[in-house]
Scaffold this active site. Sequence first.
Site, PDB file in Angstrom:
ATOM      1  N   CYS A  11      30.038  40.023  36.517  1.00  0.00           N
ATOM      2  CA  CYS A  11      30.858  41.052  35.884  1.00  0.00           C
ATOM      3  C   CYS A  11      30.961  40.843  34.374  1.00  0.00           C
ATOM      4  O   CYS A  11      31.041  41.801  33.605  1.00  0.00           O
ATOM      5  CB  CYS A  11      32.241  41.112  36.516  1.00  0.00           C
ATOM      6  SG  CYS A  11      33.149  39.541  36.492  1.00  0.00           S
TER       7      CYS A  11
ATOM      8  N   HIS B 256      38.333  38.857  36.915  1.00  0.00           N
ATOM      9  CA  HIS B 256      37.280  39.862  36.977  1.00  0.00           C
ATOM     10  C   HIS B 256      37.240  40.639  35.664  1.00  0.00           C
ATOM     11  O   HIS B 256      38.280  40.970  35.091  1.00  0.00           O
ATOM     12  CB  HIS B 256      37.549  40.829  38.140  1.00  0.00           C
ATOM     13  CG  HIS B 256      36.518  41.910  38.279  1.00  0.00           C
ATOM     14  ND1 HIS B 256      35.189  41.638  38.524  1.00  0.00           N
ATOM     15  CD2 HIS B 256      36.624  43.269  38.190  1.00  0.00           C
ATOM     16  CE1 HIS B 256      34.522  42.780  38.589  1.00  0.00           C
ATOM     17  NE2 HIS B 256      35.363  43.769  38.380  1.00  0.00           N
TER      18      HIS B 256
END
Length: 394
Positions: free
Chosen positions: A35, A366
Site C-alpha cells: 500500500c 495502512h
Amino acid sequence: MAPPQRILFPPEKICMDWQQRRRAGAGLHNLGNMCFLNSILQCLTYTPPLANYLLSREHSQSCRQQGFCMMCRMEDHVNKVLHSSDSAIHPWAVISQVFFCSCRRELLTSSFLGIGEHFQLGMQEDAHEFLRYTVDAMQRACLSGTSEYLDISSQSTTIVHQIFGGFLRSRVTCLSCKAVSNSYEAFLDVPLDIKVLALSWTSTRYPLCTLDVLSSFFLLPSLNTCLTPRLTGCIVFIIDGPVHSGSPQRQLPGPSCQLLAASSVTAALEDFVKPEQLHGENCFKCSWCDKMVAASKRFTIHRAPKVLTACLKRFEDFTGGKISKVVEYPEYLDLRPYMSQTAGEPLLYSLYAVLVHSGDSCHSGHYFCYTKVKSNFLPHKRKMCAEEDKLSRQ
C-alpha cells in the site's frame, strides 16, 4: 546563490496543467503490504507536470542511464495507468524492475536494488521514505550522462528538481554585532512539526484521532469555492507521517520552553520559519566578533518549488507511537509569508493529492490516497469521503 552554468531542462516546457483532458486512470492492486508503494505511485501519476512529461515519452527517447532507470520505469507505469481501460492493474512496470534483481532470484530475497537496498518485498515500509528514494532515483536518471562536476545550481535544473525541488535559506544573525550569515540548501519536502513539547508539570489536553493524513498540494484550482483566486502555477503535496533523516531539522527549544502543537498546516509553517535563539551550548561562532556569541537563526523558503511537498511529523522519535491529533490544511495555501522575500503578489498553491496513513503507530497500519482529476478528488482503494471531510481529516 550562484546562477546555474547549464540548464538541463527548459523551464518553459514544464506545463502545470494537464495538456490533455484526462479521465481517471486504473487503480492498483495491492500485492501484499504494497500500500505504501501504490499510494505514492498514484500521487506521482496524478501530478500534472510530471505526468505530462512522462506521457510524452521524451525521457526514454534520449535516456542515457545504463541499466536500471527509474524515470523509464515511471514513464511505462504512468502511460499504462492513464491509458488502461481496466478498473485496476498490477504495477509490474515498477515492481518488476525495482524489486527483482537481474538474475531473478527468489522473490522474497529481492530488494529495491535501484532505489534502496533496505526495502524488502512483502514488508511494511514507510511511504514518505519510499517517495524520497523514488524522487532521488528519478533525479539521478536525469543527471545521467552529465559531468560529475556539475555545479549544484545546474543540478537543480533537471525536470524532476524543477518540479519538486526548492531551496531553503538559513540566516544566522549575531546578536552582538548584527552580522548576517546566509547558507542555502536544496530541499524536496518541508518537514512540519506538530508535536507538543511541554514541561513535566504541565498537563496538555488535545483531541486525539485515529486517522492520519498525508496530503499533497498542487498549485492548480482545487475543490469548489465561490471565489477562485488567481493561481501562479504551483502545487502542494502534504505528507502526514515520519520525516526522512536527510530532511532539514529544526532545533528544539530548551527545557525551559513550551511549544504548543500546531493545529494547521499554516500554523506549522509559521513555526517552521519562526526565529530560534542560539545560546549556551548552541552558541554561534561569529567571524566578525571572532568568538562564540548568542545568535538568532531562521529558516525561510528562498526558492519555491512548483510542487510543494509538506510532511507532517506525526510519528514519535523513539517510541514508535503516533501523534493522533487533528491538523487542518487549506484548499489554497499562500506561501508568500514563508518566503525569504515576503513582498510581492501571493504565491498560491492548490491541494491536489492526499496520502493517508491509518493506524495507531509507525510499525503498522495502512496507506491510501486521494488524488485530484479535473475538479474532483478520487479515492484509491478507499470509499469516497464526504465533501466537508476532504480537507480536514480526523
